[in-house]
Scaffold this active site. Structure first.
Site, PDB file in Angstrom:
ATOM      1  N   GLY A   9      42.160  30.240  35.366  1.00 38.07           N
ATOM      2  CA  GLY A   9      43.136  31.320  35.187  1.00 38.07           C
ATOM      3  C   GLY A   9      44.435  31.124  35.951  1.00 38.07           C
ATOM      4  O   GLY A   9      44.954  32.062  36.570  1.00 38.07           O
ATOM      5  N   ASP A  73      39.451  27.880  27.266  1.00 32.29           N
ATOM      6  CA  ASP A  73      39.472  29.236  26.712  1.00 32.29           C
ATOM      7  C   ASP A  73      38.121  29.869  26.996  1.00 32.29           C
ATOM      8  O   ASP A  73      37.114  29.513  26.370  1.00 32.29           O
ATOM      9  CB  ASP A  73      39.800  29.273  25.221  1.00 32.29           C
ATOM     10  CG  ASP A  73      40.160  30.696  24.815  1.00 32.29           C
ATOM     11  OD1 ASP A  73      39.511  31.639  25.343  1.00 32.29           O
ATOM     12  OD2 ASP A  73      41.086  30.908  24.014  1.00 32.29           O
ATOM     13  N   SER A 120      39.976  33.866  37.898  1.00 31.65           N
ATOM     14  CA  SER A 120      41.168  34.705  38.081  1.00 31.65           C
ATOM     15  C   SER A 120      41.817  34.934  36.732  1.00 31.65           C
ATOM     16  O   SER A 120      42.991  34.629  36.526  1.00 31.65           O
ATOM     17  CB  SER A 120      42.146  34.016  39.047  1.00 31.65           C
ATOM     18  OG  SER A 120      43.278  34.836  39.250  1.00 31.65           O
ATOM     19  N   LEU A 121      41.029  35.483  35.817  1.00 30.06           N
ATOM     20  CA  LEU A 121      41.572  35.676  34.473  1.00 30.06           C
ATOM     21  C   LEU A 121      41.078  36.985  33.877  1.00 30.06           C
ATOM     22  O   LEU A 121      39.993  37.478  34.203  1.00 30.06           O
ATOM     23  CB  LEU A 121      41.215  34.496  33.574  1.00 30.06           C
ATOM     24  CG  LEU A 121      39.748  34.216  33.259  1.00 30.06           C
ATOM     25  CD1 LEU A 121      39.359  34.827  31.924  1.00 30.06           C
ATOM     26  CD2 LEU A 121      39.507  32.722  33.242  1.00 30.06           C
ATOM     27  N   TYR A 172      39.787  45.221  39.934  1.00 31.66           N
ATOM     28  CA  TYR A 172      40.817  46.237  40.160  1.00 31.66           C
ATOM     29  C   TYR A 172      40.154  47.603  40.246  1.00 31.66           C
ATOM     30  O   TYR A 172      39.167  47.876  39.552  1.00 31.66           O
ATOM     31  CB  TYR A 172      41.836  46.188  39.013  1.00 31.66           C
ATOM     32  CG  TYR A 172      43.021  47.101  39.191  1.00 31.66           C
ATOM     33  CD1 TYR A 172      43.738  47.097  40.380  1.00 31.66           C
ATOM     34  CD2 TYR A 172      43.424  47.964  38.173  1.00 31.66           C
ATOM     35  CE1 TYR A 172      44.827  47.933  40.559  1.00 31.66           C
ATOM     36  CE2 TYR A 172      44.513  48.802  38.335  1.00 31.66           C
ATOM     37  CZ  TYR A 172      45.205  48.790  39.533  1.00 31.66           C
ATOM     38  OH  TYR A 172      46.275  49.627  39.700  1.00 31.66           O
ATOM     39  N   TYR A 182      45.671  51.857  32.508  1.00 32.29           N
ATOM     40  CA  TYR A 182      44.884  50.621  32.515  1.00 32.29           C
ATOM     41  C   TYR A 182      43.821  50.773  31.442  1.00 32.29           C
ATOM     42  O   TYR A 182      42.658  51.037  31.717  1.00 32.29           O
ATOM     43  CB  TYR A 182      44.275  50.419  33.903  1.00 32.29           C
ATOM     44  CG  TYR A 182      43.776  49.014  34.188  1.00 32.29           C
ATOM     45  CD1 TYR A 182      44.675  47.982  34.438  1.00 32.29           C
ATOM     46  CD2 TYR A 182      42.420  48.732  34.249  1.00 32.29           C
ATOM     47  CE1 TYR A 182      44.225  46.701  34.721  1.00 32.29           C
ATOM     48  CE2 TYR A 182      41.958  47.456  34.548  1.00 32.29           C
ATOM     49  CZ  TYR A 182      42.864  46.451  34.776  1.00 32.29           C
ATOM     50  OH  TYR A 182      42.420  45.183  35.077  1.00 32.29           O
ATOM     51  N   LEU A 220      50.107  43.549  41.827  1.00 37.19           N
ATOM     52  CA  LEU A 220      50.990  42.388  41.942  1.00 37.19           C
ATOM     53  C   LEU A 220      51.711  42.206  40.602  1.00 37.19           C
ATOM     54  O   LEU A 220      51.086  42.308  39.548  1.00 37.19           O
ATOM     55  CB  LEU A 220      50.144  41.141  42.241  1.00 37.19           C
ATOM     56  CG  LEU A 220      50.856  39.796  42.134  1.00 37.19           C
ATOM     57  CD1 LEU A 220      51.735  39.579  43.376  1.00 37.19           C
ATOM     58  CD2 LEU A 220      49.857  38.646  42.004  1.00 37.19           C
ATOM     59  N   ALA A 224      50.339  38.715  33.727  1.00 35.26           N
ATOM     60  CA  ALA A 224      49.358  39.581  33.067  1.00 35.26           C
ATOM     61  C   ALA A 224      49.652  41.049  33.357  1.00 35.26           C
ATOM     62  O   ALA A 224      49.575  41.902  32.468  1.00 35.26           O
ATOM     63  CB  ALA A 224      47.946  39.218  33.517  1.00 35.26           C
TER      64      ALA A 224
HETATM   65  P1  NAI Z   1      47.931  36.001  35.744  1.00 38.20           P
HETATM   66  O1  NAI Z   1      48.716  36.169  34.494  1.00 38.20           O
HETATM   67  O2  NAI Z   1      48.473  35.078  36.778  1.00 38.20           O
HETATM   68  O3  NAI Z   1      46.443  35.496  35.442  1.00 38.20           O
HETATM   69  C1  NAI Z   1      45.710  35.774  34.301  1.00 38.20           C
HETATM   70  C2  NAI Z   1      45.388  34.426  33.664  1.00 38.20           C
HETATM   71  O4  NAI Z   1      44.358  34.567  32.699  1.00 38.20           O
HETATM   72  C3  NAI Z   1      46.567  33.799  32.944  1.00 38.20           C
HETATM   73  O5  NAI Z   1      46.822  32.507  33.486  1.00 38.20           O
HETATM   74  C4  NAI Z   1      46.086  33.680  31.510  1.00 38.20           C
HETATM   75  O6  NAI Z   1      46.584  32.518  30.878  1.00 38.20           O
HETATM   76  C5  NAI Z   1      44.581  33.587  31.720  1.00 38.20           C
HETATM   77  N1  NAI Z   1      43.759  33.880  30.557  1.00 38.20           N
HETATM   78  C6  NAI Z   1      43.808  34.955  29.723  1.00 38.20           C
HETATM   79  N2  NAI Z   1      42.869  34.849  28.769  1.00 38.20           N
HETATM   80  C7  NAI Z   1      42.189  33.699  29.012  1.00 38.20           C
HETATM   81  C8  NAI Z   1      41.104  33.036  28.361  1.00 38.20           C
HETATM   82  N3  NAI Z   1      40.527  33.544  27.273  1.00 38.20           N
HETATM   83  N4  NAI Z   1      40.663  31.862  28.880  1.00 38.20           N
HETATM   84  C9  NAI Z   1      41.244  31.333  29.976  1.00 38.20           C
HETATM   85  N5  NAI Z   1      42.279  31.910  30.622  1.00 38.20           N
HETATM   86  C10 NAI Z   1      42.739  33.081  30.138  1.00 38.20           C
HETATM   87  O7  NAI Z   1      47.725  37.470  36.306  1.00 38.20           O
HETATM   88  P2  NAI Z   1      46.955  38.083  37.569  1.00 38.20           P
HETATM   89  O8  NAI Z   1      47.390  39.494  37.598  1.00 38.20           O
HETATM   90  O9  NAI Z   1      47.150  37.263  38.772  1.00 38.20           O
HETATM   91  O10 NAI Z   1      45.438  38.056  37.126  1.00 38.20           O
HETATM   92  C11 NAI Z   1      44.406  37.352  37.788  1.00 38.20           C
HETATM   93  C12 NAI Z   1      43.229  38.275  38.029  1.00 38.20           C
HETATM   94  O11 NAI Z   1      43.609  39.255  38.998  1.00 38.20           O
HETATM   95  C13 NAI Z   1      42.771  39.042  36.802  1.00 38.20           C
HETATM   96  O12 NAI Z   1      41.362  39.139  36.788  1.00 38.20           O
HETATM   97  C14 NAI Z   1      43.372  40.414  37.044  1.00 38.20           C
HETATM   98  O13 NAI Z   1      42.695  41.437  36.355  1.00 38.20           O
HETATM   99  C15 NAI Z   1      43.192  40.513  38.542  1.00 38.20           C
HETATM  100  N6  NAI Z   1      43.945  41.587  39.208  1.00 38.20           N
HETATM  101  C16 NAI Z   1      45.311  41.660  39.089  1.00 38.20           C
HETATM  102  C17 NAI Z   1      46.011  42.681  39.700  1.00 38.20           C
HETATM  103  C18 NAI Z   1      47.500  42.773  39.560  1.00 38.20           C
HETATM  104  O14 NAI Z   1      48.084  43.798  39.923  1.00 38.20           O
HETATM  105  N7  NAI Z   1      48.172  41.745  39.079  1.00 38.20           N
HETATM  106  C19 NAI Z   1      45.331  43.710  40.514  1.00 38.20           C
HETATM  107  C20 NAI Z   1      43.894  43.513  40.619  1.00 38.20           C
HETATM  108  C21 NAI Z   1      43.245  42.500  39.970  1.00 38.20           C
END
Ligand code: NAI
Length: 294
Positions: A9, A73, A120-121, A172, A182, A220, A224
């Protein structure tokens, strides 16, 4: 030798996956990354062109090395699961071996084993819709991409994880408290992820001596999160109401003390946390502890 981590991710330098990669690299781990297939080309070419060099900088001045980037994926477990339209899709046809099972096999062939697995996805196609307006398809897609993806990754990587290793995911607080906005079943997906963290901690602990924890992170402005639409409001809400009034960063630039989610992940997957498993650990400036806004 140093530990080897597979981080699923990461597709840019704005998210929590990147931050965790940096904290693990700073602690001496070898970094392997799984990047969502449709985002692979741009991520790899940006890496090559040096677009991330500034944010690759580690506290000792060196640049984080990514040993290998795997297309992934995580909604497909094996080739049999991939529908024809995805197989022939231009963005997918250019890469191969990106189902969870195939990625685990490739990592095994390339490196033999890993010590750390990071999830982290997340993805919820109807995240902007309230739960009452979410379709069955959208709800199940959110669960598939955001929760079962972890079950599947752990299941397929477990056989190549060295005993004493650990995994971590990101969750989250919308799993346990009402966070309007959300939607699309994402709150349900995070509730599953947290419940699965406990059950998988038992199963992976007994079977392979592997620990399983999840970090409940504060808001953050990742790619996403921007797609959800309310992230600035959540960041401002946290700044106004959390016990600690500061923003969380993802380690894009080194600002001392601000890579808190990455550092907490590095702690949780390290021997320092060898008795912590099945836990939801809040890294949110304490916002979860508040009963009312101030
Ligand atoms: P991000 O956009 O950096 O990471 C999400 C990633 O998931 C992306 O790189 C995307 O390409 C990938 N992805 C989506 N579908 C996929 C699939 N089918 N197979 C492989 N990869 C896939 O965004 P973020 O926010 O850093 O997200 C990382 C984790 O942190 C997630 O689980 C998110 O729910 C969690 N999170 C984020 C918060 C925020 O405020 N940004 C708060 C709490 C948790």
């Amino acid at each position: 030798r140093g530990k080897r981590a597979f981080i699923a991710g990461v597709a840019d330098d704005n998210g929590y996956g990147w931050a965790i990669a940096k904290s693990l690299a700073a602690a001496g781990a070898e970094i392997l990354i799984g990047t969502w297939v449709p985002a692979l080309n741009i991520f790899e070419s940006s890496l090559r062109r040096g677009k991330f060099d500034e944010s690759r900088k580690l506290p000792d001045g060196s640049l984080m090395e990514i040993t290998k980037v795997y297309p992934l994926d995580a909604v497909f477990d094996s080739l049999d699961d991939v529908p024809e339209d995805v197989k022939t899709n231009k963005r997918y046809a250019g890469s191969s071996n990106w189902t969870v099972q195939e990625v685990a096999e490739s990592v095994k062939q390339d490196f033999g084993s890993i010590d750390i697995l990071v999830h982290s996805l997340a993805n919820g196609p109807e995240v902007t819709k309230p739960l009452l307006e979410t379709s069955r398809k959208g709800y199940l897609a959110a669960i598939s991409a955001s929760s079962y993806s972890f079950v599947s990754l752990l299941k397929h990587f477990l056989p190549i994880m060295n005993p004493g290793g650990a995994s971590i995911s990101l969750t989250y607080i919308a799993s346990e408290r009402i966070i309007p906005g959300y939607g699309g079943g994402m709150s349900s997906a995070k509730a599953s992820l947290e419940s699965d963290t406990r059950v998988l901690a038992f199963e992976a602990g007994r079977k392979h001596k592997i620990r399983v924890n999840t970090i409940s992170a504060g808001p953050l402005g990742s790619r996403a999160a921007k797609a959800i639409g309310f992230i600035d409001m959540m960041i401002n809400y946290s700044l106004a109401n959390a016990p600690l009034q500061k923003e969380l960063h993802a380690g894009k630039l080194i600002i001392n003390g601000t890579e808190e989610v990455g550092n907490a992940a590095a702690f949780l997957v390290s021997p320092l946390a060898s008795a912590i498993t099945g836990a939801v650990v809040y890294v949110d400036n304490g916002l979860n502890a508040m009963g009312v806004g101030v």
